[in-house]
Design an enzyme around this catalytic site. Sequence first.
Site, PDB file in Angstrom:
ATOM      1  N   HIS A   1      56.804  39.430  13.356  1.00 17.46           N
ATOM      2  CA  HIS A   1      57.195  38.169  14.002  1.00 17.46           C
ATOM      3  C   HIS A   1      58.378  37.504  13.302  1.00 17.46           C
ATOM      4  O   HIS A   1      58.658  37.760  12.134  1.00 17.46           O
ATOM      5  CB  HIS A   1      56.019  37.185  14.015  1.00 17.46           C
ATOM      6  CG  HIS A   1      55.607  36.707  12.638  1.00 17.46           C
ATOM      7  ND1 HIS A   1      54.880  37.480  11.764  1.00 17.46           N
ATOM      8  CD2 HIS A   1      55.844  35.534  11.989  1.00 17.46           C
ATOM      9  CE1 HIS A   1      54.665  36.820  10.642  1.00 17.46           C
ATOM     10  NE2 HIS A   1      55.255  35.622  10.740  1.00 17.46           N
TER      11      HIS A   1
ATOM     12  N   ASP B   1      59.407  33.508  12.518  1.00 14.05           N
ATOM     13  CA  ASP B   1      58.622  32.280  12.443  1.00 14.05           C
ATOM     14  C   ASP B   1      59.019  31.285  13.548  1.00 14.05           C
ATOM     15  O   ASP B   1      60.216  31.123  13.857  1.00 14.05           O
ATOM     16  CB  ASP B   1      58.810  31.611  11.068  1.00 14.05           C
ATOM     17  CG  ASP B   1      58.148  32.429   9.947  1.00 14.05           C
ATOM     18  OD1 ASP B   1      57.127  33.091  10.216  1.00 14.05           O
ATOM     19  OD2 ASP B   1      58.666  32.408   8.810  1.00 14.05           O
TER      20      ASP B   1
ATOM     21  N   HIS C   1      59.097  39.719  10.089  1.00 14.01           N
ATOM     22  CA  HIS C   1      58.321  40.116   8.917  1.00 14.01           C
ATOM     23  C   HIS C   1      56.866  40.357   9.275  1.00 14.01           C
ATOM     24  O   HIS C   1      56.398  39.979  10.356  1.00 14.01           O
ATOM     25  CB  HIS C   1      58.460  39.080   7.791  1.00 14.01           C
ATOM     26  CG  HIS C   1      58.143  37.683   8.214  1.00 14.01           C
ATOM     27  ND1 HIS C   1      59.006  36.911   8.970  1.00 14.01           N
ATOM     28  CD2 HIS C   1      57.041  36.920   8.001  1.00 14.01           C
ATOM     29  CE1 HIS C   1      58.464  35.728   9.193  1.00 14.01           C
ATOM     30  NE2 HIS C   1      57.269  35.703   8.627  1.00 14.01           N
TER      31      HIS C   1
ATOM     32  N   ARG D   1      55.104  28.186   0.331  1.00 14.83           N
ATOM     33  CA  ARG D   1      56.059  28.564   1.346  1.00 14.83           C
ATOM     34  C   ARG D   1      56.930  27.358   1.657  1.00 14.83           C
ATOM     35  O   ARG D   1      56.461  26.213   1.593  1.00 14.83           O
ATOM     36  CB  ARG D   1      55.214  28.930   2.556  1.00 14.83           C
ATOM     37  CG  ARG D   1      55.893  29.450   3.744  1.00 14.83           C
ATOM     38  CD  ARG D   1      54.798  29.719   4.777  1.00 14.83           C
ATOM     39  NE  ARG D   1      55.345  30.401   5.918  1.00 14.83           N
ATOM     40  CZ  ARG D   1      56.007  29.806   6.868  1.00 14.83           C
ATOM     41  NH1 ARG D   1      56.205  28.501   6.834  1.00 14.83           N
ATOM     42  NH2 ARG D   1      56.490  30.506   7.868  1.00 14.83           N
TER      43      ARG D   1
HETATM   44  O1  LIG Z   1      51.974  36.129   3.567  1.00 12.09           O
HETATM   45  C1  LIG Z   1      53.085  36.628   3.677  1.00 12.09           C
HETATM   46  O2  LIG Z   1      53.502  37.527   2.960  1.00 12.09           O
HETATM   47  C2  LIG Z   1      54.011  36.128   4.766  1.00 12.09           C
HETATM   48  C3  LIG Z   1      53.295  35.266   5.748  1.00 12.09           C
HETATM   49  C4  LIG Z   1      54.196  34.757   6.837  1.00 12.09           C
HETATM   50  O3  LIG Z   1      54.282  35.303   7.898  1.00 12.09           O
HETATM   51  C5  LIG Z   1      54.990  33.552   6.576  1.00 12.09           C
HETATM   52  O4  LIG Z   1      54.874  32.957   5.497  1.00 12.09           O
HETATM   53  O5  LIG Z   1      55.774  33.167   7.457  1.00 12.09           O
HETATM   54 FE   LIG Z   2      55.769  34.310   9.150  1.00 14.96          FE
END
Ligand SMILES: O=C(O)CCC(=O)C(=O)O
Ligand SMILES: [Fe+2]
Length: 349
Positions: free
Chosen positions: A100, A102, A268, A283
């Site tokens: 996906h 984001d 990702h 994040r």
């Molecule tokens: O947990 C992760 O490695 C990435 C998760 C994810 O899709 C994000 O943080 O946008």
């Molecule tokens: Fe993500």
Amino acid sequence: MNFRHIEASPMTPTIGAMISGVDLNNTRSEDVYEEIKQALWQYGVVFFRKQALKPEAYIRLGQNFGEMEQHEFFPHIEGHPQIQLISHQGTEAPETDRWHTDVTFRKKPNMVSILRITDLPPSGGDTMWMHAGAAFEALNPGMQQMLEGLQADHDLPWHFRRANIHERLAQRASAKSGMVVTANAQECKMIESTPTVSHPAVITHPYNGRKILFVNSIWTKRLLGMHMDLSDAVLNMLYEWVKKPEFMVRFRWEKDSVAMWDNCATQHYAVFDYAPHYRAGQRMTCGSFVPTLKQGAASPGAQPAALRQLIDTTRLQAASPQERQAVDAIFSALEGVDLNAVASAAQRR
Ligand SMILES: O=C(O)CCC(=O)C(=O)O
Ligand SMILES: [Fe+2]
């Protein structure tokens, strides 16, 4: 590209670079941040090792990429609403183990996402990225042209309903974790109140002009202007296509690693192979872009179509049906050839 303040070592020919020569906790120089930005647009995702990022330095890094956001559904660390928390434990997969981009359900998705995993499972829990510009460039010109004419609907409620997210959120809110839970009720409201948005299926990267395939397997609901069955078939074909390992890089997290991705150019996938262990991270998402396909820029697919105009139709009038058929077949075959690639291969010889 040569950098003066950082070193960038490509991790594959297509995507990803490891950045070294910087200490993010003590970086104040605009020039350093500018070079990190240039590396990001070039490589799609950049990684740092051994950066025990303090919240202030983390925020300073994010600020370079535009306005920092508070996320619709992630909670945040205490005192710093810009730093979102993600965590997972248990055997049920998180929603991030699908390819996906984001938040494409927004009119303006975020441009950059940054992640540091703070709690590593004993092994596993890697993250993978793929370059959706490379994936577009590797399609044949006929397919590129078709996709360039399409729009797609991106839809949060549709995805939440099909994945049964509202029920799972309710369960997760009551589960353990040291985080500040601010979401959940709000998320359920989002299901009712987030309208569908349409984006072009191919967009132009705002900073480097590269064409990017812009449909993803979480948020894209359908291609417009065609039967839903056909839309499903084309989208599923593209979701398979983006899984080609040639477009990807896989990152193994260590304590104090940081990953930063260009959310416009990449997709990702968080590999979920660590159950039943705990994995958590901080994040940050910043900047935004309006997904747009700039018309006029010559695409590899546009060129063979223009070729057809070279046929002198007055001379063809005297041709037999078989001759016309042969001319048509030759031009159709040429439409399947990337003439730019042929020309540059010839030059290399
Ligand atoms: O947990 C992760 O490695 C990435 C998760 C994810 O899709 C994000 O943080 O946008
Ligand atoms: Fe993500």
